[in-house]
Design a protein around this motif. Sequence first.
Motif, PDB file in Angstrom:
ATOM      1  N   TYR A 155      65.232 -13.400   7.298  1.00 38.02           N
ATOM      2  CA  TYR A 155      65.675 -13.015   8.627  1.00 38.02           C
ATOM      3  C   TYR A 155      65.742 -14.245   9.514  1.00 38.02           C
ATOM      4  O   TYR A 155      64.998 -15.212   9.296  1.00 38.02           O
ATOM      5  CB  TYR A 155      64.712 -11.997   9.261  1.00 38.02           C
TER       6      TYR A 155
ATOM      7  N   GLN B 269      53.521  -5.715  11.024  1.00 42.23           N
ATOM      8  CA  GLN B 269      53.623  -5.438  12.454  1.00 42.23           C
ATOM      9  C   GLN B 269      52.352  -5.863  13.166  1.00 42.23           C
ATOM     10  O   GLN B 269      51.269  -5.838  12.591  1.00 42.23           O
ATOM     11  CB  GLN B 269      53.847  -3.956  12.707  1.00 42.23           C
TER      12      GLN B 269
ATOM     13  N   THR C 188      60.841  -9.057  18.021  1.00 38.75           N
ATOM     14  CA  THR C 188      61.269  -7.659  18.116  1.00 38.75           C
ATOM     15  C   THR C 188      62.496  -7.461  17.229  1.00 38.75           C
ATOM     16  O   THR C 188      63.193  -8.437  16.901  1.00 38.75           O
ATOM     17  CB  THR C 188      61.622  -7.281  19.569  1.00 38.75           C
ATOM     18  N   THR C 189      62.760  -6.228  16.858  1.00 39.51           N
ATOM     19  CA  THR C 189      63.894  -5.962  15.972  1.00 39.51           C
ATOM     20  C   THR C 189      65.219  -6.388  16.595  1.00 39.51           C
ATOM     21  O   THR C 189      66.135  -6.789  15.881  1.00 39.51           O
ATOM     22  CB  THR C 189      63.962  -4.468  15.586  1.00 39.51           C
TER      23      THR C 189
END
Length: 70
Positions: free
Chosen positions: A6, A20, A51-52
């Motif tokens: 990511y 998390q 955060t997503t």
Amino acid sequence: MSKPFYKNKLAGSYGVLEGQVFSSQSSFLQLRLVNAVGGMVELSHQHENVTTENLVQVSPEEVQKALLGF
């Protein structure tokens, strides 16, 4: 490395999700950063709470190109 990579859109850093983190106000995802070591991409000991909305999944090739230049 089998976990998906990511990119943190705010910081421009790359990593893999590790879990998390919960605080009193909100929860964050923990991104374990990767870096280039000896011509290879390896997990570092650094983490970022993200955060997503700030994450985007990227290919291993993009990570290699960004960190190793090829």
